[in-house]
Design a protein around this motif. Structure first.
Motif, PDB file in Angstrom:
ATOM      1  N   ALA A  33      -7.402  -1.607  -5.369  1.00 30.82           N
ATOM      2  CA  ALA A  33      -6.841  -0.928  -4.467  1.00 30.82           C
ATOM      3  C   ALA A  33      -7.760  -1.341  -3.237  1.00 30.82           C
ATOM      4  N   ARG A  34      -7.194  -1.431  -2.037  1.00 28.21           N
ATOM      5  CA  ARG A  34      -8.018  -1.636  -0.828  1.00 28.21           C
ATOM      6  C   ARG A  34      -7.968  -0.608   0.165  1.00 28.21           C
ATOM      7  N   GLU A  35      -9.075  -0.453   0.753  1.00 31.89           N
ATOM      8  CA  GLU A  35      -9.224   0.641   1.759  1.00 31.89           C
ATOM      9  C   GLU A  35      -8.415   0.449   3.047  1.00 31.89           C
ATOM     10  N   HIS A  70       0.849  -1.085   0.044  1.00 30.65           N
ATOM     11  CA  HIS A  70       0.085   0.084   0.015  1.00 30.65           C
ATOM     12  C   HIS A  70       0.921   1.391  -0.108  1.00 30.65           C
ATOM     13  N   GLU A  83      -6.613   6.996   8.419  1.00 30.34           N
ATOM     14  CA  GLU A  83      -6.758   8.109   7.465  1.00 30.34           C
ATOM     15  C   GLU A  83      -5.559   7.906   6.556  1.00 30.34           C
ATOM     16  N   ASP A  84      -4.251   7.697   7.005  1.00 33.12           N
ATOM     17  CA  ASP A  84      -3.229   7.318   5.966  1.00 33.12           C
ATOM     18  C   ASP A  84      -2.390   6.532   6.492  1.00 33.12           C
ATOM     19  N   TRP A 117      -4.404  -6.369   7.365  1.00 32.32           N
ATOM     20  CA  TRP A 117      -3.209  -5.456   7.174  1.00 32.32           C
ATOM     21  C   TRP A 117      -1.923  -5.719   8.196  1.00 32.32           C
ATOM     22  N   TYR A 151      -1.284  -5.275   2.603  1.00 34.47           N
ATOM     23  CA  TYR A 151      -2.339  -6.386   3.182  1.00 34.47           C
ATOM     24  C   TYR A 151      -1.763  -7.765   2.785  1.00 34.47           C
TER      25      TYR A 151
END
Length: 327
Positions: A216-218, A175, A222-223, A196, A189
């Motif tokens: 893409a995974r969420e 990521h 926030e970051d 994660w 991930y």
């Protein structure tokens, strides 16, 4: 020169030299008419290159700073110099530019001709940096590979050594890379754990991009930086120091830029607050300010400083031979 794309590239290469070029000289070098040069200048402007023209006998064309960064043309020497500099910045954690260095290095390496890659590799093999020894070293080539996989959303395989020495093989969807102090972390991930994970890059071995693209995974934060900070805050104790420092606030900020808050009390003193993971680090930072201070909290920090002061006093109060090991 009748090939318009090639002519535009040659014109751009000339304009990126920091000087002003008379239109007649550009026309002579490119073997075209001044009218063609004017048309080519307009084409470059349409592509986003800010070419400025000045009128008069000594007038001409030059490339100036614009609102965006256009693509640059580099000769062989310039490309090698930038690649070597970016590798040094990425590998030794130059404050503030580590992640950007890795991204730029990944882009540059991707387009370097093989002959230039060999020159960069030769220079790095022949150069030994003098490190302070207070942090792990990371191979910039591994960082470059990880950054490219992140950009391409490409699965990675690598070996990993845990803190207890256990070895494992991992298949992950990378990521982001996070630089913290003198360490690099990969947020990814983990397909084998279905969750994660955070990996220290200096413990990653033989990273390999599989070529398999993934959506893409969420990230559950926030970051990536916030995710790493939140995980670490739950794993390590944190100490909040509050102290009065008898020095101007601006001087304290210059010497202790990581402080959470520095509030001036008057022209010669200020209130400092800072949160760190260890009492030893807090004590060292306060002592390195080089001025008087008074600790208000935590009490553990005051006790640690008293113990340090007593140890320093004993170290200078005795005669020769006192405190030798083995006695």
């Amino acid at each position: 020169m009748t090939d318009t794309p090639a002519r535009l590239l040659n014109l751009l290469s000339l304009l990126q030299t920091p000087r002003e070029w008379p239109g007649s000289e550009l026309a002579e070098r490119l073997e075209v008419s001044p009218r063609t040069i004017r048309r080519d200048i307009e084409r470059l402007r349409d592509l986003g290159y800010p070419v400025q023209a000045t009128m008069g006998v000594v007038g001409g064309y030059r490339l100036v700073a614009g609102t965006a960064m256009p693509p640059l043309l580099l000769d062989d020497e310039e490309a090698v110099a930038i690649a070597v500099g970016l590798r040094a910045a990425a590998g030794h954690a130059v404050g503030g530019i580590e992640e950007a260095s890795v991204r730029a290095l990944a882009k540059l390496v991707q387009v370097l001709p093989s002959r230039l890659r060999h020159r960069v590799s030769t220079l790095n093999e022949a150069t030994v940096p003098l490190l302070r020894g207070d942090g792990p070293t990371v191979d910039p080539e591994d960082l470059t590979l990880l950054a490219a996989a992140i950009s391409n959303r490409e699965r990675l395989r690598f070996g990993y050594r845990a803190v207890d020495g256990a070895e494992s093989k991992r298949l992950v969807e990378p990521h982001r890379l996070v630089s913290a102090g003198r360490r690099w972390y990969l947020v990814a991930y983990d397909n084998g754990r279905d969750d994660w994970r955070i990996f220290r890059v200096d413990r990653i071995t033989e990273p390999f991009a599989t070529g398999v693209r993934t959506p893409a995974r969420e990230l559950p934060a926030e970051d990536a930086a916030a995710y790493v900070a939140a995980k670490f805050s739950r794993l390590t104790p944190s100490f909040r120091a509050v102290a009065t420092v008898f020095a101007p606030a601006e001087e304290v900020l210059r010497r202790f830029p990581r402080a959470d808050e520095v509030l001036p009390l008057d022209e010669r003193s200020c209130r400092l607050q800072s949160r760190e993971d260890s009492l030893e680090w807090l004590a060292m930072r306060l002592l390195m300010l080089g001025c008087e201070f008074e600790v208000h909290e935590p009490p553990e920090l005051a006790d640690h400083l008293r113990a340090l002061g007593a140890r320093a006093t004993r170290a200078t109060a005795g005669g020769p031979g006192r405190g030798r090991l083995g006695r």
